[in-house]
Design a protein around this motif. Sequence first.
Motif, PDB file in Angstrom:
ATOM      1  N   CYS A  26       0.841  -1.120   0.057  1.00 16.22           N
ATOM      2  CA  CYS A  26       0.068  -0.132  -0.156  1.00 16.22           C
ATOM      3  C   CYS A  26       0.781   1.312  -0.020  1.00 16.22           C
ATOM      4  O   CYS A  26       0.440   2.447   0.209  1.00 16.22           O
ATOM      5  N   TYR A  27       2.207   1.268  -0.163  1.00 19.91           N
ATOM      6  CA  TYR A  27       2.744   2.518  -0.392  1.00 19.91           C
ATOM      7  C   TYR A  27       3.108   2.571  -2.071  1.00 19.91           C
ATOM      8  O   TYR A  27       3.894   3.793  -2.511  1.00 19.91           O
ATOM      9  N   GLN A  28       2.462   1.879  -2.831  1.00 20.54           N
ATOM     10  CA  GLN A  28       2.876   1.826  -4.173  1.00 20.54           C
ATOM     11  C   GLN A  28       2.117   3.000  -4.949  1.00 20.54           C
ATOM     12  O   GLN A  28       1.136   3.403  -4.323  1.00 20.54           O
ATOM     13  N   GLY A  61       6.396  -4.078  -4.832  1.00 21.97           N
ATOM     14  CA  GLY A  61       6.747  -3.795  -3.756  1.00 21.97           C
ATOM     15  C   GLY A  61       8.177  -3.509  -3.873  1.00 21.97           C
ATOM     16  O   GLY A  61       8.701  -3.367  -4.828  1.00 21.97           O
ATOM     17  N   VAL A  62       8.810  -3.861  -2.546  1.00 16.21           N
ATOM     18  CA  VAL A  62      10.422  -3.594  -2.766  1.00 16.21           C
ATOM     19  C   VAL A  62      11.200  -5.015  -2.565  1.00 16.21           C
ATOM     20  O   VAL A  62      10.432  -6.001  -2.434  1.00 16.21           O
ATOM     21  N   TYR A  63      12.391  -5.243  -2.993  1.00 17.23           N
ATOM     22  CA  TYR A  63      13.087  -6.434  -3.202  1.00 17.23           C
ATOM     23  C   TYR A  63      12.989  -7.451  -2.149  1.00 17.23           C
ATOM     24  O   TYR A  63      12.595  -8.478  -2.545  1.00 17.23           O
ATOM     25  N   GLY A  86      14.853  -1.065  -4.148  1.00 16.35           N
ATOM     26  CA  GLY A  86      15.525  -1.893  -2.789  1.00 16.35           C
ATOM     27  C   GLY A  86      14.867  -1.318  -1.552  1.00 16.35           C
ATOM     28  O   GLY A  86      13.974  -0.427  -1.773  1.00 16.35           O
ATOM     29  N   CYS A  87      15.265  -1.692  -0.504  1.00  9.22           N
ATOM     30  CA  CYS A  87      14.855  -1.091   0.683  1.00  9.22           C
ATOM     31  C   CYS A  87      16.085  -0.621   1.545  1.00  9.22           C
ATOM     32  O   CYS A  87      16.984  -1.424   1.689  1.00  9.22           O
ATOM     33  N   LEU A  88      16.139   0.567   1.687  1.00 16.74           N
ATOM     34  CA  LEU A  88      17.572   1.188   2.571  1.00 16.74           C
ATOM     35  C   LEU A  88      17.627   0.527   3.817  1.00 16.74           C
ATOM     36  O   LEU A  88      18.933   0.408   4.127  1.00 16.74           O
ATOM     37  N   MET A  89      16.497   0.217   4.295  1.00  8.29           N
ATOM     38  CA  MET A  89      16.756  -0.363   5.902  1.00  8.29           C
ATOM     39  C   MET A  89      17.322  -1.779   5.787  1.00  8.29           C
ATOM     40  O   MET A  89      18.292  -2.051   6.381  1.00  8.29           O
ATOM     41  N   ALA A  90      16.565  -2.379   4.735  1.00 12.62           N
ATOM     42  CA  ALA A  90      17.013  -3.851   4.584  1.00 12.62           C
ATOM     43  C   ALA A  90      18.821  -3.817   4.097  1.00 12.62           C
ATOM     44  O   ALA A  90      19.282  -4.879   4.542  1.00 12.62           O
ATOM     45  N   VAL A 114      10.978  -8.462   8.666  1.00 11.30           N
ATOM     46  CA  VAL A 114      11.331  -9.204   7.130  1.00 11.30           C
ATOM     47  C   VAL A 114      11.971  -7.939   6.338  1.00 11.30           C
ATOM     48  O   VAL A 114      12.396  -8.266   5.198  1.00 11.30           O
ATOM     49  N   ASN A 115      11.981  -6.864   6.669  1.00 13.76           N
ATOM     50  CA  ASN A 115      12.766  -5.817   5.855  1.00 13.76           C
ATOM     51  C   ASN A 115      14.320  -6.232   6.145  1.00 13.76           C
ATOM     52  O   ASN A 115      14.872  -5.498   6.645  1.00 13.76           O
ATOM     53  N   SER A 116      14.633  -7.428   5.291  1.00 15.62           N
ATOM     54  CA  SER A 116      16.152  -7.930   5.434  1.00 15.62           C
ATOM     55  C   SER A 116      16.346  -8.661   4.397  1.00 15.62           C
ATOM     56  O   SER A 116      15.380  -9.174   3.726  1.00 15.62           O
ATOM     57  N   PHE A 172      17.430   1.607  10.378  1.00 18.60           N
ATOM     58  CA  PHE A 172      16.225   2.355  10.505  1.00 18.60           C
ATOM     59  C   PHE A 172      15.776   2.614   9.176  1.00 18.60           C
ATOM     60  O   PHE A 172      16.454   2.483   8.124  1.00 18.60           O
ATOM     61  N   CYS A 173      14.625   3.247   9.068  1.00 17.30           N
ATOM     62  CA  CYS A 173      13.801   3.546   7.864  1.00 17.30           C
ATOM     63  C   CYS A 173      14.319   4.955   7.446  1.00 17.30           C
ATOM     64  O   CYS A 173      13.444   5.926   8.289  1.00 17.30           O
ATOM     65  N   PRO A 174      15.002   5.649   6.296  1.00 18.25           N
ATOM     66  CA  PRO A 174      15.083   6.901   6.270  1.00 18.25           C
ATOM     67  C   PRO A 174      13.890   7.714   5.846  1.00 18.25           C
ATOM     68  O   PRO A 174      13.500   8.804   6.320  1.00 18.25           O
ATOM     69  N   THR A 175      12.977   7.105   5.217  1.00 23.07           N
ATOM     70  CA  THR A 175      11.589   7.818   4.854  1.00 23.07           C
ATOM     71  C   THR A 175      10.776   8.090   6.226  1.00 23.07           C
ATOM     72  O   THR A 175      10.481   9.150   6.449  1.00 23.07           O
ATOM     73  N   HIS A 176      10.662   7.085   7.076  1.00 23.27           N
ATOM     74  CA  HIS A 176       9.778   7.255   8.253  1.00 23.27           C
ATOM     75  C   HIS A 176      10.712   8.400   9.338  1.00 23.27           C
ATOM     76  O   HIS A 176       9.904   8.882  10.020  1.00 23.27           O
ATOM     77  N   LEU A 177      11.919   8.442   9.270  1.00 17.78           N
ATOM     78  CA  LEU A 177      12.804   9.046  10.089  1.00 17.78           C
ATOM     79  C   LEU A 177      12.778  10.499   9.636  1.00 17.78           C
ATOM     80  O   LEU A 177      13.075  11.541  10.597  1.00 17.78           O
ATOM     81  N   PRO A 200       5.321   2.179  13.339  1.00 19.11           N
ATOM     82  CA  PRO A 200       6.470   1.828  14.167  1.00 19.11           C
ATOM     83  C   PRO A 200       7.773   2.074  13.802  1.00 19.11           C
ATOM     84  O   PRO A 200       8.625   2.124  14.497  1.00 19.11           O
ATOM     85  N   GLU A 201       7.886   2.339  12.562  1.00 20.48           N
ATOM     86  CA  GLU A 201       9.323   2.737  12.045  1.00 20.48           C
ATOM     87  C   GLU A 201       9.563   4.138  12.387  1.00 20.48           C
ATOM     88  O   GLU A 201      10.724   4.614  12.110  1.00 20.48           O
ATOM     89  N   CYS A 202       8.537   4.959  13.048  1.00 18.74           N
ATOM     90  CA  CYS A 202       8.902   6.312  13.167  1.00 18.74           C
ATOM     91  C   CYS A 202       9.731   6.789  14.395  1.00 18.74           C
ATOM     92  O   CYS A 202       9.625   5.661  15.343  1.00 18.74           O
ATOM     93  N   VAL A 260       7.885   9.969   1.671  1.00 22.79           N
ATOM     94  CA  VAL A 260       7.398   9.412   0.469  1.00 22.79           C
ATOM     95  C   VAL A 260       8.664   8.421   0.415  1.00 22.79           C
ATOM     96  O   VAL A 260       9.758   9.009   0.312  1.00 22.79           O
ATOM     97  N   CYS A 261       8.463   6.985   0.271  1.00 16.92           N
ATOM     98  CA  CYS A 261       9.571   6.067  -0.232  1.00 16.92           C
ATOM     99  C   CYS A 261       9.870   6.114  -1.598  1.00 16.92           C
ATOM    100  O   CYS A 261       9.321   5.637  -2.292  1.00 16.92           O
ATOM    101  N   PRO A 262      10.858   6.525  -1.740  1.00 19.10           N
ATOM    102  CA  PRO A 262      11.379   6.621  -3.309  1.00 19.10           C
ATOM    103  C   PRO A 262      11.495   5.301  -3.820  1.00 19.10           C
ATOM    104  O   PRO A 262      11.150   5.069  -5.186  1.00 19.10           O
ATOM    105  N   ASN A 263      11.853   4.594  -3.217  1.00 18.16           N
ATOM    106  CA  ASN A 263      12.022   3.052  -3.761  1.00 18.16           C
ATOM    107  C   ASN A 263      10.680   2.455  -3.988  1.00 18.16           C
ATOM    108  O   ASN A 263      10.530   1.549  -4.968  1.00 18.16           O
ATOM    109  N   MET A 264       9.696   2.631  -3.013  1.00 20.47           N
ATOM    110  CA  MET A 264       8.493   2.210  -3.077  1.00 20.47           C
ATOM    111  C   MET A 264       7.639   2.468  -4.738  1.00 20.47           C
ATOM    112  O   MET A 264       6.790   2.155  -5.077  1.00 20.47           O
ATOM    113  N   LYS A 265       8.292   3.983  -5.016  1.00 19.39           N
ATOM    114  CA  LYS A 265       7.629   4.526  -6.067  1.00 19.39           C
ATOM    115  C   LYS A 265       8.107   4.312  -7.625  1.00 19.39           C
ATOM    116  O   LYS A 265       7.912   4.713  -8.525  1.00 19.39           O
TER     117      LYS A 265
HETATM  118 FE1  SF4 Z   1      12.261   0.383   3.332  1.00 22.87          FE
HETATM  119 FE2  SF4 Z   1      11.619   2.485   4.564  1.00 22.87          FE
HETATM  120 FE3  SF4 Z   1      10.778   2.027   2.141  1.00 22.87          FE
HETATM  121 FE4  SF4 Z   1       9.743   0.687   4.051  1.00 22.87          FE
HETATM  122  S1  SF4 Z   1       9.454   2.819   3.654  1.00 22.87           S
HETATM  123  S2  SF4 Z   1      10.532  -0.007   1.958  1.00 22.87           S
HETATM  124  S3  SF4 Z   1      11.303   0.389   5.477  1.00 22.87           S
HETATM  125  S4  SF4 Z   1      12.988   2.360   2.985  1.00 22.87           S
END
Ligand code: SF4
Length: 305
Positions: A26-28, A61-63, A86-90, A114-116, A172-177, A200-202, A260-265
């Motif tokens: 649902c971030y797509q 979604g992401v990788y 990809g996912c920066l946190m993973a 699972v973000n790994s 950490f998740c750069p988007t939520h931070l 909860p990633e905030c 906004v998560c650039p990877n999800m977009k």
């Molecule tokens: Fe990864 Fe954060 Fe994007 Fe979720 S929002 S996919 S944790 S970078």
Amino acid sequence: MTDKTFIIKKIQQLKEEKNAVILAHCYQNIEIDEVADFVGDSLYLSQQASYTSKDIIVFAGVYFMAETAKILSPNKKVLLPRKEAGCLMADMIDINQLREFKAKYPGVPVVCYVNSSAEVKSECDICCTSSNAVSVVKSLGAERVLFVPDTYLGNHVSKQLPDVEVITYNGFCPTHLRILPDDVDKMRSLHEKAIVLSHPECHQEVVKRSDFTGSTSQIINYVKKSNEKEFIIATELGVKERLERDYPDKEFYLVSPKAVCPNMKWHQLEDILNALINEEHEVVVEKNIAKKALAPIERMLGLRD
Ligand code: SF4
Ligand code: 13P
């Protein structure tokens, strides 16, 4: 017929012809919902990946999500429309870093968000997502638990379970931070009646200022059940857009334009179409790693949160 309608029609046709299912987080980009069979949070999508009888899974979604689907369905072809997603946190923990972390706490069970990567999962005891992290940690019945890679989700779990020492890795998740406590305060002063919903990633200070904290699907369910009319959304833009579409009688405010998560977009409808036409980009997980990574994922799914 517009280009977009044409692309949607082609995707629907190819889905039938190739016996494919499309899973979308649902971030797509919201238009992807028009072709998706299932839209939801990571837990829901991994459950759908484990149930499906289709031959091809297209993962919008992401990788790590597509990789989890491949581990759960090794005989199916899993496609990630844009390989850049990809996912920066993973990426913040690799197998060597995990081993170093574990070596400092011998014998302590490891919970892996699972973000790994599959490799990291393969040396952990149990996986979790943001919707079941508390019950997963609780299920271990341990006094001490290692939690990788998200320090924020780990700390959130720790607050809910005061009897368990949760030792977190520093991911950490750069988007939520990018969502700051100040953003919440400002939005609250502008919309005094609004309910604040956060992921909860905030930052803990954002979570503390929230009325409810949960995974993306849990946030959506909260709105569904609530009689309130105004909500401040402290997670990724995609959630706010879907809520606006589905609850036109309610008002939603994104806590910060930076959420906004650039990877999800990355994925666009054209990419989904190309993925189906060319059957690309196929996700491959080395057999031994996939086998070892399956155990912690299945252990989590077995809890059926
Ligand atoms: Fe990864 Fe954060 Fe994007 Fe979720 S929002 S996919 S944790 S970078
Ligand atoms: P969910 O578990 O809510 O799907 O979150 C996944 C994610 O990557 C959040 O940034």
